[in-house]
Design a protein around this motif. Structure first.
Motif, mmCIF file in Angstrom:
data_model
loop_
_atom_site.group_PDB
_atom_site.id
_atom_site.type_symbol
_atom_site.label_atom_id
_atom_site.label_comp_id
_atom_site.label_asym_id
_atom_site.label_seq_id
_atom_site.Cartn_x
_atom_site.Cartn_y
_atom_site.Cartn_z
ATOM 1 N N VAL A 20 2.467 11.270 8.251
ATOM 2 C CA VAL A 20 3.142 10.801 9.459
ATOM 3 C C VAL A 20 4.240 11.746 9.961
ATOM 4 O O VAL A 20 4.775 11.547 11.050
ATOM 5 C CB VAL A 20 3.710 9.372 9.293
ATOM 6 C CG1 VAL A 20 2.612 8.384 8.980
ATOM 7 C CG2 VAL A 20 4.790 9.329 8.233
ATOM 8 N N GLY A 21 4.585 12.761 9.172
ATOM 9 C CA GLY A 21 5.589 13.726 9.606
ATOM 10 C C GLY A 21 7.014 13.238 9.495
ATOM 11 O O GLY A 21 7.887 13.680 10.237
ATOM 12 N N LEU A 22 7.276 12.336 8.572
ATOM 13 C CA LEU A 22 8.623 11.842 8.303
ATOM 14 C C LEU A 22 8.925 12.035 6.824
ATOM 15 O O LEU A 22 7.999 12.031 6.007
ATOM 16 C CB LEU A 22 8.739 10.349 8.645
ATOM 17 C CG LEU A 22 8.532 9.958 10.109
ATOM 18 C CD1 LEU A 22 8.441 8.438 10.235
ATOM 19 C CD2 LEU A 22 9.651 10.505 10.976
ATOM 20 N N ASP A 23 10.192 12.168 6.465
ATOM 21 C CA ASP A 23 10.580 12.308 5.061
ATOM 22 C C ASP A 23 11.021 10.968 4.501
ATOM 23 O O ASP A 23 11.711 10.197 5.168
ATOM 24 C CB ASP A 23 11.732 13.315 4.918
ATOM 25 C CG ASP A 23 11.307 14.730 5.232
ATOM 26 O OD1 ASP A 23 10.138 15.064 4.925
ATOM 27 O OD2 ASP A 23 12.122 15.491 5.784
ATOM 28 N N GLY A 24 10.618 10.683 3.265
ATOM 29 C CA GLY A 24 11.042 9.474 2.579
ATOM 30 C C GLY A 24 10.421 8.196 3.091
ATOM 31 O O GLY A 24 11.041 7.135 3.049
ATOM 32 N N VAL A 25 9.169 8.272 3.528
ATOM 33 C CA VAL A 25 8.499 7.087 4.071
ATOM 34 C C VAL A 25 8.326 6.028 2.987
ATOM 35 O O VAL A 25 7.837 6.305 1.886
ATOM 36 C CB VAL A 25 7.110 7.455 4.660
ATOM 37 C CG1 VAL A 25 6.300 6.204 4.975
ATOM 38 C CG2 VAL A 25 7.272 8.325 5.892
ATOM 39 N N ARG A 26 8.772 4.833 3.322
ATOM 40 C CA ARG A 26 8.522 3.634 2.515
ATOM 41 C C ARG A 26 8.204 2.536 3.510
ATOM 42 O O ARG A 26 9.030 2.173 4.337
ATOM 43 C CB ARG A 26 9.742 3.255 1.686
ATOM 44 C CG ARG A 26 9.945 4.120 0.469
ATOM 45 C CD ARG A 26 11.008 3.583 -0.510
ATOM 46 N NE ARG A 26 11.680 2.377 -0.103
ATOM 47 C CZ ARG A 26 12.947 2.312 0.335
ATOM 48 N NH1 ARG A 26 13.682 3.372 0.432
ATOM 49 N NH2 ARG A 26 13.480 1.157 0.674
ATOM 50 N N SER A 27 6.982 2.041 3.459
ATOM 51 C CA SER A 27 6.589 0.994 4.402
ATOM 52 C C SER A 27 5.656 0.014 3.725
ATOM 53 O O SER A 27 5.113 0.278 2.656
ATOM 54 C CB SER A 27 5.921 1.597 5.642
ATOM 55 O OG SER A 27 4.721 2.248 5.305
ATOM 56 N N GLU A 28 5.509 -1.112 4.377
ATOM 57 C CA GLU A 28 4.520 -2.095 3.938
ATOM 58 C C GLU A 28 3.622 -2.357 5.123
ATOM 59 O O GLU A 28 4.063 -2.367 6.271
ATOM 60 C CB GLU A 28 5.190 -3.361 3.421
ATOM 61 C CG GLU A 28 6.205 -3.958 4.346
ATOM 62 C CD GLU A 28 6.994 -5.098 3.712
ATOM 63 O OE1 GLU A 28 8.139 -5.292 4.116
ATOM 64 O OE2 GLU A 28 6.458 -5.790 2.834
ATOM 65 N N ILE A 29 2.336 -2.524 4.831
ATOM 66 C CA ILE A 29 1.369 -2.745 5.894
ATOM 67 C C ILE A 29 0.560 -4.013 5.621
ATOM 68 O O ILE A 29 0.398 -4.430 4.470
ATOM 69 C CB ILE A 29 0.402 -1.549 6.088
ATOM 70 C CG1 ILE A 29 -0.482 -1.352 4.859
ATOM 71 C CG2 ILE A 29 1.167 -0.289 6.435
ATOM 72 C CD1 ILE A 29 -1.630 -0.373 5.081
ATOM 73 N N ALA A 30 0.091 -4.589 6.705
ATOM 74 C CA ALA A 30 -0.856 -5.702 6.646
ATOM 75 C C ALA A 30 -2.005 -5.317 7.561
ATOM 76 O O ALA A 30 -1.787 -5.034 8.738
ATOM 77 C CB ALA A 30 -0.204 -7.001 7.092
ATOM 78 N N MET A 31 -3.214 -5.278 7.036
ATOM 79 C CA MET A 31 -4.384 -4.940 7.843
ATOM 80 C C MET A 31 -5.021 -6.241 8.317
ATOM 81 O O MET A 31 -5.403 -7.090 7.506
ATOM 82 C CB MET A 31 -5.391 -4.128 7.028
ATOM 83 C CG MET A 31 -6.513 -3.554 7.856
ATOM 84 S SD MET A 31 -5.992 -2.380 9.110
ATOM 85 C CE MET A 31 -5.570 -0.965 8.116
ATOM 86 N N MET A 32 -5.106 -6.380 9.640
ATOM 87 C CA MET A 32 -5.685 -7.565 10.256
ATOM 88 C C MET A 32 -7.055 -7.193 10.820
ATOM 89 O O MET A 32 -7.215 -6.122 11.385
ATOM 90 C CB MET A 32 -4.778 -8.072 11.385
ATOM 91 C CG MET A 32 -3.336 -8.354 10.974
ATOM 92 S SD MET A 32 -3.150 -9.730 9.810
ATOM 93 C CE MET A 32 -3.671 -11.113 10.807
ATOM 94 N N ARG A 33 -8.012 -8.097 10.675
ATOM 95 C CA ARG A 33 -9.399 -7.846 11.099
ATOM 96 C C ARG A 33 -9.823 -8.929 12.092
ATOM 97 O O ARG A 33 -9.519 -10.108 11.906
ATOM 98 C CB ARG A 33 -10.294 -7.862 9.872
ATOM 99 C CG ARG A 33 -11.775 -7.679 10.134
ATOM 100 C CD ARG A 33 -12.588 -7.687 8.835
ATOM 101 N NE ARG A 33 -12.652 -9.001 8.271
ATOM 102 C CZ ARG A 33 -12.093 -9.455 7.135
ATOM 103 N NH1 ARG A 33 -11.448 -8.781 6.388
ATOM 104 N NH2 ARG A 33 -12.178 -10.662 6.701
ATOM 105 N N THR A 34 -10.553 -8.507 13.131
ATOM 106 C CA THR A 34 -11.105 -9.490 14.060
ATOM 107 C C THR A 34 -12.204 -10.281 13.343
ATOM 108 O O THR A 34 -12.814 -9.778 12.392
ATOM 109 C CB THR A 34 -11.680 -8.806 15.319
ATOM 110 O OG1 THR A 34 -12.659 -7.843 14.927
ATOM 111 C CG2 THR A 34 -10.584 -8.134 16.126
ATOM 112 N N PRO A 35 -12.481 -11.503 13.785
ATOM 113 C CA PRO A 35 -13.495 -12.314 13.103
ATOM 114 C C PRO A 35 -14.863 -11.648 13.006
ATOM 115 O O PRO A 35 -15.590 -11.866 12.043
ATOM 116 C CB PRO A 35 -13.561 -13.588 13.946
ATOM 117 C CG PRO A 35 -12.234 -13.674 14.607
ATOM 118 C CD PRO A 35 -11.822 -12.245 14.866
#
Length: 141
Positions: free
Chosen positions: A40-55
């Motif tokens: 992503v081109g950033l230093d020290g990335v810490r993130s949480e993700i949630a992947m959502m799917r269409t039905p």
């Protein structure tokens, strides 16, 4: 296309909002490390993700909450629909009035009103999580 990412400040609220639209939580993960920084081109990335799917399983949204570096707010805070760049995601719904009512319970606000396009669609734009614009389309003809 694999997915569209939306950076949010409240991951739980965003998951609830898109679940109300009929999307399903596919999975959650913590993202950090050198590979994430390089990607992503950033230093020290810490993130949480949630992947959502269409039905139907064909579309996905990646909801991302950055813990570090802290996410910055766009200028202006709630850009209008004619702002350059990616600005909205549209969903087909069976009952636009019911969907708007349910999303209002999650903080959504109509930008205008539910409008009719000929005898084909009823359409509207809502302001959703993190100020993004969510469009709804109900096919009527």
């Amino acid at each position: 296309m694999d997915n569209v990412a939306i950076v949010v400040d409240d991951l739980r609220a965003a998951v609830a909002f898109f679940t109300e639209l009929g999307m399903e939580l596919e999975g959650e993960a913590q993202v950090e490390g050198v590979w994430a920084d390089r990607t992503v081109g950033l230093d020290g990335v810490r993130s949480e993700i949630a992947m959502m799917r269409t039905p139907d399983g064909h579309g996905k949204l990646e909801l991302t909450r950055y813990r570090a570096p802290e996410a910055s707010a766009p200028e202006p805070h709630d850009p209008p629909p004619n702002t350059l760049g990616l600005h909205r995601v549209m969903f087909a719904v069976d009952d636009i009035d019911d969907t708007v009512a349910r999303l209002r319970a999650h903080g959504a606000e109509l930008l205008g009103e539910v409008a009719r396009y000929e005898d084909v669609f009823r359409l509207c734009y809502l302001r959703g999580p993190a100020g993004i614009i969510v469009a709804l389309a109900e096919q009527i003809g």
